[in-house]
Design a protein around this motif. Structure first.
Motif, PDB file in Angstrom:
ATOM      1  N   ALA A   8       0.819  -1.215   0.000  1.00 17.09           N
ATOM      2  CA  ALA A   8       0.000   0.000   0.000  1.00 17.09           C
ATOM      3  C   ALA A   8       0.851   1.262   0.000  1.00 17.09           C
ATOM      4  O   ALA A   8       0.511   2.244  -0.671  1.00 17.09           O
ATOM      5  N   ARG A   9       1.959   1.267   0.725  1.00 15.52           N
ATOM      6  CA  ARG A   9       2.800   2.482   0.773  1.00 15.52           C
ATOM      7  C   ARG A   9       3.364   2.821  -0.594  1.00 15.52           C
ATOM      8  O   ARG A   9       3.343   3.979  -1.019  1.00 15.52           O
ATOM      9  N   LYS A  10       3.866   1.826  -1.311  1.00 19.88           N
ATOM     10  CA  LYS A  10       4.448   2.094  -2.628  1.00 19.88           C
ATOM     11  C   LYS A  10       3.372   2.427  -3.657  1.00 19.88           C
ATOM     12  O   LYS A  10       3.580   3.267  -4.528  1.00 19.88           O
ATOM     13  N   VAL A  11       2.223   1.763  -3.565  1.00 17.72           N
ATOM     14  CA  VAL A  11       1.119   2.085  -4.474  1.00 17.72           C
ATOM     15  C   VAL A  11       0.693   3.531  -4.238  1.00 17.72           C
ATOM     16  O   VAL A  11       0.498   4.301  -5.190  1.00 17.72           O
ATOM     17  N   HIS A  12       0.562   3.925  -2.974  1.00 18.68           N
ATOM     18  CA  HIS A  12       0.183   5.297  -2.633  1.00 18.68           C
ATOM     19  C   HIS A  12       1.199   6.283  -3.204  1.00 18.68           C
ATOM     20  O   HIS A  12       0.829   7.295  -3.821  1.00 18.68           O
ATOM     21  N   ILE A  27      -6.257   3.062  -0.006  1.00 16.61           N
ATOM     22  CA  ILE A  27      -5.522   2.064  -0.791  1.00 16.61           C
ATOM     23  C   ILE A  27      -5.400   0.769   0.006  1.00 16.61           C
ATOM     24  O   ILE A  27      -5.616  -0.325  -0.521  1.00 16.61           O
ATOM     25  N   GLU A  28      -5.094   0.904   1.289  1.00 11.29           N
ATOM     26  CA  GLU A  28      -4.981  -0.286   2.143  1.00 11.29           C
ATOM     27  C   GLU A  28      -6.307  -1.049   2.180  1.00 11.29           C
ATOM     28  O   GLU A  28      -6.329  -2.273   2.057  1.00 11.29           O
ATOM     29  N   ARG A  29      -7.395  -0.320   2.330  1.00 11.86           N
ATOM     30  CA  ARG A  29      -8.715  -0.952   2.388  1.00 11.86           C
ATOM     31  C   ARG A  29      -9.041  -1.643   1.071  1.00 11.86           C
ATOM     32  O   ARG A  29      -9.491  -2.802   1.059  1.00 11.86           O
TER      33      ARG A  29
END
Length: 101
Positions: A8-12, A27-29
């Motif tokens: 999620a961190r990299k996608v964000h 994104i995490e959800r």
């Protein structure tokens, strides 16, 4: 491209670089709902799990790792080496006698 390894961190961060404003928790959800997960770094083998004191052998040398001559005292160790195909275990046995002068 993320090759299916982004969490999620990299996608964000990637979406933010592309100009999309979306919260990381969203994104995490969404990743949780769609059962997507980033690849975690594999941890090494757990090497320091001592057994109960009653199951350990006695310390026959009282931690004195010296000897006055060859073939009196030997010590051993094991190490774990990470390779691309997995873990390799290397064991060493050494005579602790002093080096020849």
């Amino acid at each position: 491209m993320n090759y299916g390894v982004y969490g999620a961190r990299k996608v964000h961060a990637q979406l933010h670089r592309e100009g999309h404003q979306i919260a990381r928790c969203t994104i995490e959800r969404l990743m949780r709902i769609t059962e997507l997960a980033g690849v975690s770094k594999r941890k090494g083998p757990k090497t320091t799990v001592p057994g109960p004191v009653r199951d350990r052998p006695a310390d026959l040398v009282q931690r004195a790792f010296t000897a006055s001559g060859p073939d009196q005292r030997w010590v051993a160790d094991i190490t774990y080496i990470r390779t691309f195909s997995g873990w390799v275990y290397a064991a060493f046995v050494t005579d602790v006698s002093p080096a020849a002068s």
